[in-house]
Each structure stands twice: as structure tokens, then as C-alpha cells.
Design a protein around this motif. Structure first.
Motif, PDB file in Angstrom:
ATOM      1  N   ALA A  83      26.945  44.537 -13.988  1.00 44.44           N
ATOM      2  CA  ALA A  83      27.515  43.358 -13.329  1.00 44.44           C
ATOM      3  C   ALA A  83      27.374  42.119 -14.207  1.00 44.44           C
ATOM      4  O   ALA A  83      28.300  41.294 -14.289  1.00 44.44           O
ATOM      5  N   ALA A  84      26.242  41.985 -14.899  1.00 50.65           N
ATOM      6  CA  ALA A  84      26.038  40.832 -15.777  1.00 50.65           C
ATOM      7  C   ALA A  84      27.006  40.852 -16.948  1.00 50.65           C
ATOM      8  O   ALA A  84      27.530  39.810 -17.360  1.00 50.65           O
ATOM      9  N   ALA A  85      27.289  42.066 -17.475  1.00 47.65           N
ATOM     10  CA  ALA A  85      28.231  42.178 -18.587  1.00 47.65           C
ATOM     11  C   ALA A  85      29.655  41.838 -18.151  1.00 47.65           C
ATOM     12  O   ALA A  85      30.424  41.237 -18.902  1.00 47.65           O
ATOM     13  N   LEU A  86      30.011  42.208 -16.910  1.00 53.12           N
ATOM     14  CA  LEU A  86      31.371  41.955 -16.423  1.00 53.12           C
ATOM     15  C   LEU A  86      31.560  40.509 -15.975  1.00 53.12           C
ATOM     16  O   LEU A  86      32.614  39.911 -16.218  1.00 53.12           O
ATOM     17  N   LEU A  87      30.552  39.937 -15.327  1.00 57.86           N
ATOM     18  CA  LEU A  87      30.677  38.600 -14.757  1.00 57.86           C
ATOM     19  C   LEU A  87      30.144  37.505 -15.667  1.00 57.86           C
ATOM     20  O   LEU A  87      30.492  36.334 -15.496  1.00 57.86           O
ATOM     21  N   GLY A  88      29.287  37.896 -16.612  1.00 53.23           N
ATOM     22  CA  GLY A  88      28.742  36.915 -17.549  1.00 53.23           C
ATOM     23  C   GLY A  88      27.823  35.888 -16.915  1.00 53.23           C
ATOM     24  O   GLY A  88      27.788  34.728 -17.339  1.00 53.23           O
ATOM     25  N   LYS A  89      27.057  36.278 -15.889  1.00 53.45           N
ATOM     26  CA  LYS A  89      26.146  35.363 -15.222  1.00 53.45           C
ATOM     27  C   LYS A  89      24.720  35.602 -15.694  1.00 53.45           C
ATOM     28  O   LYS A  89      24.186  36.696 -15.531  1.00 53.45           O
ATOM     29  N   PRO A  90      24.073  34.580 -16.244  1.00 53.93           N
ATOM     30  CA  PRO A  90      22.707  34.748 -16.758  1.00 53.93           C
ATOM     31  C   PRO A  90      21.705  35.182 -15.690  1.00 53.93           C
ATOM     32  O   PRO A  90      20.749  35.893 -16.000  1.00 53.93           O
ATOM     33  N   VAL A  91      21.909  34.769 -14.448  1.00 57.48           N
ATOM     34  CA  VAL A  91      20.950  35.127 -13.401  1.00 57.48           C
ATOM     35  C   VAL A  91      20.922  36.630 -13.180  1.00 57.48           C
ATOM     36  O   VAL A  91      19.857  37.222 -12.932  1.00 57.48           O
ATOM     37  N   LEU A  92      22.081  37.274 -13.294  1.00 59.50           N
ATOM     38  CA  LEU A  92      22.127  38.729 -13.159  1.00 59.50           C
ATOM     39  C   LEU A  92      21.444  39.404 -14.343  1.00 59.50           C
ATOM     40  O   LEU A  92      20.758  40.419 -14.177  1.00 59.50           O
ATOM     41  N   THR A  93      21.629  38.839 -15.527  1.00 67.05           N
ATOM     42  CA  THR A  93      20.951  39.370 -16.707  1.00 67.05           C
ATOM     43  C   THR A  93      19.436  39.271 -16.550  1.00 67.05           C
ATOM     44  O   THR A  93      18.698  40.211 -16.872  1.00 67.05           O
ATOM     45  N   ALA A  94      18.969  38.119 -16.045  1.00 62.67           N
ATOM     46  CA  ALA A  94      17.533  37.934 -15.851  1.00 62.67           C
ATOM     47  C   ALA A  94      16.981  38.931 -14.837  1.00 62.67           C
ATOM     48  O   ALA A  94      15.905  39.513 -15.041  1.00 62.67           O
ATOM     49  N   MET A  95      17.707  39.154 -13.746  1.00 66.31           N
ATOM     50  CA  MET A  95      17.250  40.103 -12.735  1.00 66.31           C
ATOM     51  C   MET A  95      17.208  41.522 -13.287  1.00 66.31           C
ATOM     52  O   MET A  95      16.250  42.271 -13.046  1.00 66.31           O
ATOM     53  N   SER A  96      18.241  41.890 -14.046  1.00 65.91           N
ATOM     54  CA  SER A  96      18.281  43.224 -14.644  1.00 65.91           C
ATOM     55  C   SER A  96      17.133  43.423 -15.624  1.00 65.91           C
ATOM     56  O   SER A  96      16.443  44.453 -15.590  1.00 65.91           O
ATOM     57  N   GLN A  97      16.907  42.448 -16.475  1.00 67.56           N
ATOM     58  CA  GLN A  97      15.854  42.580 -17.474  1.00 67.56           C
ATOM     59  C   GLN A  97      14.467  42.537 -16.846  1.00 67.56           C
ATOM     60  O   GLN A  97      13.537  43.167 -17.347  1.00 67.56           O
ATOM     61  N   ALA A  98      14.321  41.819 -15.744  1.00 70.92           N
ATOM     62  CA  ALA A  98      13.036  41.812 -15.042  1.00 70.92           C
ATOM     63  C   ALA A  98      12.714  43.205 -14.501  1.00 70.92           C
ATOM     64  O   ALA A  98      11.569  43.683 -14.600  1.00 70.92           O
ATOM     65  N   LEU A  99      13.722  43.872 -13.944  1.00 71.46           N
ATOM     66  CA  LEU A  99      13.514  45.233 -13.445  1.00 71.46           C
ATOM     67  C   LEU A  99      13.242  46.205 -14.591  1.00 71.46           C
ATOM     68  O   LEU A  99      12.398  47.107 -14.463  1.00 71.46           O
ATOM     69  N   GLU A 100      13.948  46.028 -15.706  1.00 67.25           N
ATOM     70  CA  GLU A 100      13.692  46.879 -16.863  1.00 67.25           C
ATOM     71  C   GLU A 100      12.273  46.686 -17.373  1.00 67.25           C
ATOM     72  O   GLU A 100      11.587  47.649 -17.736  1.00 67.25           O
ATOM     73  N   SER A 101      11.822  45.444 -17.412  1.00 62.24           N
ATOM     74  CA  SER A 101      10.454  45.172 -17.846  1.00 62.24           C
ATOM     75  C   SER A 101       9.447  45.868 -16.933  1.00 62.24           C
ATOM     76  O   SER A 101       8.499  46.512 -17.415  1.00 62.24           O
ATOM     77  N   LEU A 102       9.659  45.786 -15.628  1.00 63.82           N
ATOM     78  CA  LEU A 102       8.755  46.447 -14.683  1.00 63.82           C
ATOM     79  C   LEU A 102       8.776  47.959 -14.872  1.00 63.82           C
ATOM     80  O   LEU A 102       7.727  48.616 -14.780  1.00 63.82           O
ATOM     81  N   LEU A 103       9.961  48.522 -15.124  1.00 61.21           N
ATOM     82  CA  LEU A 103      10.057  49.970 -15.330  1.00 61.21           C
ATOM     83  C   LEU A 103       9.286  50.392 -16.566  1.00 61.21           C
ATOM     84  O   LEU A 103       8.547  51.390 -16.545  1.00 61.21           O
ATOM     85  N   TYR A 104       9.413  49.642 -17.656  1.00 54.29           N
ATOM     86  CA  TYR A 104       8.698  50.003 -18.885  1.00 54.29           C
ATOM     87  C   TYR A 104       7.188  49.848 -18.706  1.00 54.29           C
ATOM     88  O   TYR A 104       6.412  50.658 -19.220  1.00 54.29           O
ATOM     89  N   PHE A 105       6.765  48.826 -17.981  1.00 55.33           N
ATOM     90  CA  PHE A 105       5.341  48.690 -17.693  1.00 55.33           C
ATOM     91  C   PHE A 105       4.851  49.873 -16.858  1.00 55.33           C
ATOM     92  O   PHE A 105       3.758  50.416 -17.098  1.00 55.33           O
ATOM     93  N   TYR A 106       5.649  50.265 -15.893  1.00 57.33           N
ATOM     94  CA  TYR A 106       5.277  51.393 -15.029  1.00 57.33           C
ATOM     95  C   TYR A 106       5.219  52.690 -15.831  1.00 57.33           C
ATOM     96  O   TYR A 106       4.286  53.495 -15.660  1.00 57.33           O
ATOM     97  N   ALA A 107       6.201  52.897 -16.710  1.00 54.91           N
ATOM     98  CA  ALA A 107       6.206  54.096 -17.535  1.00 54.91           C
ATOM     99  C   ALA A 107       5.009  54.103 -18.487  1.00 54.91           C
ATOM    100  O   ALA A 107       4.369  55.142 -18.696  1.00 54.91           O
ATOM    101  N   ALA A 108       4.700  52.950 -19.063  1.00 55.32           N
ATOM    102  CA  ALA A 108       3.535  52.858 -19.955  1.00 55.32           C
ATOM    103  C   ALA A 108       2.246  53.152 -19.194  1.00 55.32           C
ATOM    104  O   ALA A 108       1.356  53.847 -19.696  1.00 55.32           O
ATOM    105  N   GLY A 109       2.152  52.641 -17.963  1.00 54.97           N
ATOM    106  CA  GLY A 109       0.975  52.915 -17.152  1.00 54.97           C
ATOM    107  C   GLY A 109       0.840  54.378 -16.790  1.00 54.97           C
ATOM    108  O   GLY A 109      -0.266  54.935 -16.801  1.00 54.97           O
ATOM    109  N   SER A 110       1.971  55.020 -16.493  1.00 52.84           N
ATOM    110  CA  SER A 110       1.929  56.442 -16.137  1.00 52.84           C
ATOM    111  C   SER A 110       1.521  57.300 -17.327  1.00 52.84           C
ATOM    112  O   SER A 110       0.757  58.259 -17.184  1.00 52.84           O
TER     113      SER A 110
END
Length: 226
Positions: A83-110
């Protein structure tokens, strides 16, 4: 026999998913500069990021962690990224990257939990040791990216660009986690400095807890063999 060679590689990959994740992320380190310069760099970056996300989910499913947590983070991250790539809205990019960051932290913890629960050093744990470090590097790089979207000017560098590129933030992440301090990217706002301190702490604790334990187990194993 040659016909079975691809099958053997598939079996090895299934046995050592951390090795594939580590290899793909290290390949990304070499490809990201090319992606940033390419005309379709944004699309390539997004596609490559989805591949890494799916591999991270696969690694989590092979560890004692809960796979559904990884999917709950990965699926919204992919949808928001598109959605961020199609709409070009930084807020969507920030939300997507925040979730990606949490996923990588979770994977590292596991993966860390997987390595700490065993009392023998296996080849898969050595791959997991490298993959955990790269997962932490990606997690903090995404956290830095979210920080500069929310607070422009969070990081300063020798380049004259208003915002730091992904490669600059990933380079900063590797520098902080490894403790070498060679990055020319400097956190200047309080939120950015707080994240940088957390990255430094994570790097020190990773070496103190995980790497030192694997080295200790290897020494004990050799002593028993002697």
C-alpha cells in the motif's frame, strides 16, 4: 547420481533454514547498493524484503517460538508495504517497517532461545548464530528508518541527502551491534540516540550470552573428546 544433487540441497536447506536466511541476508548486503541506484530499485527492494520476511517466518516456525505471532506481524507488514508503494504515503511505510522490525526482533529472540536451550553445539546452531546477528541488524535498521520518518533529521551523515538511505542505516546498525564504531552516520536527536544505545546494548549482550556460550560448549565438547 547427478539427478539427486538438487534433492540433496533441498534436504540440507530444510535441515538448516537459518543457513538459507543468513545467506539471503548477506546477499542483500551486496545487492542493496545496486537496488538503490536502479530505476526500479524501490520495487526490487520491496520484493527482496518480502522474501526475507517469509524466510524469517519459516525460521521462527522451525524454532520453539509461536509461528502464528510471526504471521500476525508478517502479513500486515507485507500489505502495508504494498500500500505504501502504491499510495506513496510515509505513514504507511513507517507502519510497515515498524512491524518488520518487530518481526525481526521476534525471530532473533526465537533463534536465541533455540541456541540457549541446547547443551551441544551443532552445525545448525552455528548458522543460527550468524542469522540471529543479521536479524538484529535488520531489526534495528528498520527501527532507525521508522525513527527518521517520524522525526526527520534524526541522523546526520557526511552525505548531503536530507534522509539517510537504507544502506546507511543498515551500515549504522552493523557498526553499533559489532561495537566497531566505524559508521559515518550519527544519531543527533534524542529518540535516535536512544535507539542507538539499545543497539549497542543488544550487541554486547549478544556476544556475552550467545557467542560466549557457544564457544564454551565447543571447548567442553573438545575436552570430552580428548
Amino acid at each position: 547420481m547427478a539427478a539427486f544433487a538438487p534433492l540433496r540441497w533441498v534436504v540440507r536447506i530444510r535441515r538448516h533454514p537459518s543457513a538459507l536466511l543468513l545467506a539471503v541476508q548477506l546477499l542483500g548486503v551486496m545487492l542493496y547498493p545496486v537496488m538503490e541506484q536502479a530505476a526500479a530499485g524501490r520495487a526490487l527492494f520491496g520484493a527482496f524484503g518480502i522474501v526475507v520476511l517469509l524466510l524469517a517466518v519459516w525460521v521462527v516456525k522451525r524454532s520453539p517460538a509461536l509461528g502464528w505471532v510471526a504471521w500476525c506481524l508478517a502479513l500486515p507488514a507485507v500489505l502495508l508495504s504494498i500500500a505504501a508503494a502504491l499510495l506513496g504515503k510515509p505513514v504507511l511505510t513507517a507502519m510497515s517497517q515498524a512491524l518488520e522490525s518487530l518481526l525481526y526482533f521476534y525471530a532473533a529472540g526465537s533463534l536465541t532461545a533455540y541456541m540457549l536451550e541446547d547443551h551441544e553445539v551443532t552445525r545448525d546452531e552455528l548458522y543460527a548464530c550468524g542469522a540471529t546477528f543479521t536479524l538484529l541488524a535488520w531489526a534495528f535498521a528498520f527501527a532507525f528508518s521508522v525513527c527518521q520518518i517520524v522525526n526527520p533529521g534524526s541522523f546526520a551523515a557526511t552525505s548531503e541527502l536530507p534522509q539517510r538511505t537504507w544502506m546507511e542505516l543498515l551500515y549504522l546498525s552493523f557498526s553499533l551491534l559489532s561495537g566497531v564504531g566505524l559508521s559515518d552516520v550519527v544519531p543527533v536527536l534524542p529518540q535516535a540516540r536512544a535507539l542507538a544505545m539499545l543497539a549497542q546494548f543488544a550487541g554486547v549482550m549478544y556476544i556475552a550470552l550467545v557467542v560466549s556460550r557457544l564457544i564454551g560448549l565447543s571447548v567442553v565438547r573438545r575436552g570430552r573428546g580428548a
